[in-house]
Design an enzyme around this catalytic site. Structure first.
Site, PDB file in Angstrom:
ATOM      1  N   ASP A 435      35.641  37.068  35.862  1.00 47.89           N
ATOM      2  CA  ASP A 435      36.781  37.446  35.022  1.00 47.89           C
ATOM      3  C   ASP A 435      36.541  38.829  34.406  1.00 47.89           C
ATOM      4  O   ASP A 435      35.420  39.158  34.022  1.00 47.89           O
ATOM      5  CB  ASP A 435      36.928  36.389  33.919  1.00 47.89           C
ATOM      6  N   GLU A 464      37.903  40.157  39.031  1.00 45.17           N
ATOM      7  CA  GLU A 464      39.260  40.512  38.606  1.00 45.17           C
ATOM      8  C   GLU A 464      39.223  41.879  37.942  1.00 45.17           C
ATOM      9  O   GLU A 464      38.699  42.031  36.831  1.00 45.17           O
ATOM     10  CB  GLU A 464      39.788  39.475  37.613  1.00 45.17           C
TER      11      GLU A 464
END
Ligand SMILES: [Ca+2]
Ligand SMILES: [Ca+2]
Ligand SMILES: [Ca+2]
Ligand SMILES: [Ca+2]
Length: 718
Positions: A435, A464
């Site tokens: 993330d 991400e």
């Protein structure tokens, strides 16, 4: 694809040396030289030799009595009967075995491979597969011989004795092929080309590129255990779910690991081979009525959140997935813990023991928030921090307490995070989605990925990086630095969405696709590609609403049927373009939710995290994704093949993926119905049925005419 056994490779590697040059001669055949069959392990066989009376025999190496073997130089006595006679070329010993009870593979017929790889010689036997009727050989074909390209026949029992088949030579592509014969019909049941040197598929089970990932928000998928719904804080759980206001949408709804286990059959039927779960680690308990249902407010990275299950249940999930050939992708959020201004103030625990909170400069950055203008970096101008790497790495993302990652060596928080990730690996995690990777010290990514690969060299890691892709220089620099993590391709996503929303043409999409290899250092097929995710309005909502969605975009107002067809067309591209496809849960049901959030964005966070509406296995989207996910399992062309555009205008894109002898052709049309002629296709002549419909397409000399209705997808594969 039939299962292939490794030992078959021996046949192919040594095929040139294997020659049957031993003969049996005796009273049963008036001392004629009868060739024996090499059955491996230095053993020659004369099968079903009939002695009508008691007799005698010898073994003759060349059939000319120059080198022969018997019983101390004398003939070997043989009694009346039918015998399987074996001669051992290393010891020059022999065995005379009753045919009726000699239960080896050569008791029945023998199947000799004869073709260009062995100059049509006899003696390369196919091997019986277990105790089945199948016989196989793995063989490497070169370019052929003076009489033509690579080809072969099967010679039953040797000697071209009339039992050879088929009538015409079988042509085979260069490279390794696995040939399977059905002994009940004496016919070739399959010739599988394009294999590796052990005749396994070039698709590797450890290479993620043939996989299809399903991204599931566990809390919104399936509630398998209502006893854990309230967790440690009942006020953060909603009892009314989607019927409530936005506050209820931001609470826990009850989905959990047991629910996912209960739905693995559904995902297996969809063709999914990897599941990305939102973070499973313990999240904040003391968050008043705000639920960390999404998993991105980490509290204890060494424990399973109490709403989701336990370590035993993670183990059970992993075992159930592995039994289905599925890999577990864990969403891991090592940029931050939780809010620094409320609730638990970023507090972090290790197996329940408090470690630090936002006040610790050892564990957490003390630089303020990105773009808050309390800037500790003299070179940064307030307002430009989202494009200043020091600022977006070392300041907090919103109010999320930012881990103090070491630049040149591991900080105390780095060690905490790395060891936590190893604990998840030990519980069966096979891949990580990192993330907010853009906001993490990049040298930490090198150390993290190296540590994970020291445990499991095949672990797949992707991050991400918001707006990453071939058009985003910073993210492509990150890729080129080879830090061990691939990226989610947001630019490709945006281009696909813009095509199905009629914002750009197929020509523009193709231009973007063709820009990816150079931008990504030819690693485009390793990047994770997707259409929908949890941080944008679902495309199905964007295409249907007349309101405003995220990024201040005006909805398209298309009918539901048209929007669904367009979303499915977009997913067909996701499933077939270079990259590892990810399906956001619910896309296979074209799910929608049209409520506007607090920023007046229709269908945006949290309304893009709705309860999955159905587990139908017959919806058009499910059916389309299933066909292509199943194709990905065996097609090396889709996993890692080249991309070549074959026909293009503003509405129609036809492209071909090719790897070795494996070819996939994809055609999509967003305009009105049209018929086109396509040339230069790599598919062999023949009639093909589209895998995504019922179109029959005739290929002749690489040419085909395609009829494409509006929003139709045609996928052709050999
Ligand atoms: Ca539950
Ligand atoms: Ca918790
Ligand atoms: Ca950071
Ligand atoms: Ca696993």
């Amino acid at each position: 694809m039939k299962r292939v056994f490794l030992f078959l490779a021996i046949n192919s590697i040594f095929i040139a040396q294997v020659q049957a040059d031993w003969f049996i001669r005796g009273s049963q055949n008036n001392w004629a030289a009868e060739q024996m069959v090499d059955i491996g392990n230095n053993t020659m066989l004369a099968n079903d030799v009939v002695f009508n009376t008691d007799g005698e025999m010898k073994f003759d190496r060349y059939g000319n009595w120059v080198e022969s073997y018997g019983d101390n130089g004398n003939n070997i006595a043989v009694s009346t009967g039918t015998w399987d006679i074996e001669f051992y070329t290393d010891s020059h010993d022999w065995a005379i075995l009753p045919s009726s009870t000699h239960n080896d593979t050569s008791d029945s017929a023998t199947y000799h491979f004869r073709g260009t790889p062995n100059d049509w010689a006899e003696g390369s036997l196919l091997t019986q597969v277990d105790s089945s009727n199948d016989y196989q050989i793995c063989i490497e074909f070169g370019s052929g011989d003076v009489n033509g390209t690579a080809r072969f026949k099967i010679d039953k029992n040797g000697g071209w004795g009339g039992g050879s088949f088929p009538d015409a030579d079988v042509s085979v592509a260069e490279g390794f092929a696995l040939i399977t014969v059905d002994s009940t019909t004496d016919s070739i049941s399959s010739v599988t080309e394009g294999l590796d040197e052990t005749c396994n598929s070039t698709i590797s089970t450890t290479d993620f590129r043939n996989r299809t990932i399903y991204f599931v928000f566990l809390d919104r998928f399936s509630n398998g255990d209502t006893s854990n719904d309230n967790g440690n804080n009942a006020s953060a759980t909603s009892s009314i779910g989607s019927s409530g206001d936005i506050g209820e949408w931001k609470k826990y709804w009850g989905g959990d690991i047991q629910g996912l286990i209960n739905k693995l059959d559904y995902l297996q039927n969809l063709g999914v081979t990897a599941i990305w779960v939102n973070p499973l680690n313990d999240n904040v308990d003391n968050s008043e009525s705000a639920g960390a249902y999404h998993g991105y407010w980490g509290r204890d990275f060494y424990e399973v959140d109490e709403h989701l299950g336990s370590w035993d249940l993670v183990d059970e999930l992993d075992a159930a997935m592995e039994a289905r050939g599925m890999k577990l992708v864990l969403d891991f959020a090592p940029n931050h813990s939780s809010q620094n201004d409320k609730y638990e103030y970023g507090a972090i625990y290790k197996e329940g023991v408090f470690q630090a909170d936002e006040s610790s400069s050892l564990w957490f950055h003390q630089n303020g928030a990105i773009s808050d203008c309390f800037d500790n970096d003299d070179n940064t101008t307030c307002g430009e921090e989202w494009s200043d790497s020091w600022a977006y790495q070392n300041k907090t993302l919103f109010n999320l307490t930012d881990f103090n990652h070491g630049v040149n060596s591991n900080s105390v928080s780095d060690l905490y995070l790395i060891e936590a990730a190893k604990k998840w690996l030990a519980h069966g995690v096979d891949a990580f989605r990192i993330d907010a990777i853009k906001h993490i010290e990049p040298n930490f990514i090198n150390r993290f990925t190296a540590e994970m690969r020291a445990v499991n060299p095949d672990v797949y890691i992707f991050g991400e990086w918001m707006d990453a892709g071939a058009s985003d220089a910073e993210s492509m620099t990150f890729l080129s630095e080879e830090r061990g993590s691939e990226l989610l391709d947001f630019n490709l996503r945006d281009n696909i969405e813009n095509v199905i929303a009629d914002n750009i043409s197929m020509t523009e999409l193709n231009t973007h696709i063709e820009s990816r290899p150079a931008a990504m250092g030819n690693r485009e097929d390793w990047q994770t590609i997707f259409l929908d995710n949890h941080d944008a309005t679902r495309t199905s909502v964007y295409l249907q609403t007349t309101g405003t969605v995220n990024r201040s975009r005006q909805g398209k107002g298309y009918s539901q049927a048209f929007a669904n067809a367009r979303q499915n067309l977009g997913m067909a591209l996701v499933m077939t373009l270079p990259g590892i496809p990810t399906i956001y849960y619910g896309t296979e049901q074209n799910t929608t939710w049209f409520t506007a959030n607090g920023d007046n964005e229709v269908g945006h966070d949290p309304y893009n995290r709705e309860q999955i509406p159905s587990f139908s296995e017959t919806s058009p989207a499910f059916t389309l994704i299933k066909s292509l996910a199943n194709l990905r399992k065996t097609s090396s062309a889709l996993a890692k093949g080249s991309y070549q555009q074959r026909w293009l205008n503003d509405d129609v894109l036809v492209f071909e993926r090719q790897e070795g002898s494996d070819t996939v052709v994809v055609a999509v049309n967003k305009g009105s119905a049209t018929s086109i002629s396509v040339t230069s296709l790599g598919l062999a002549d023949g009639t093909y049925t589209s895998l995504t419909g019922s179109d029959l397409v005739e290929i002749s000399n690489g040419s085909a005419s395609l009829h494409l209705d509006q929003n139709e997808v045609i996928v052709l594969h050999k």
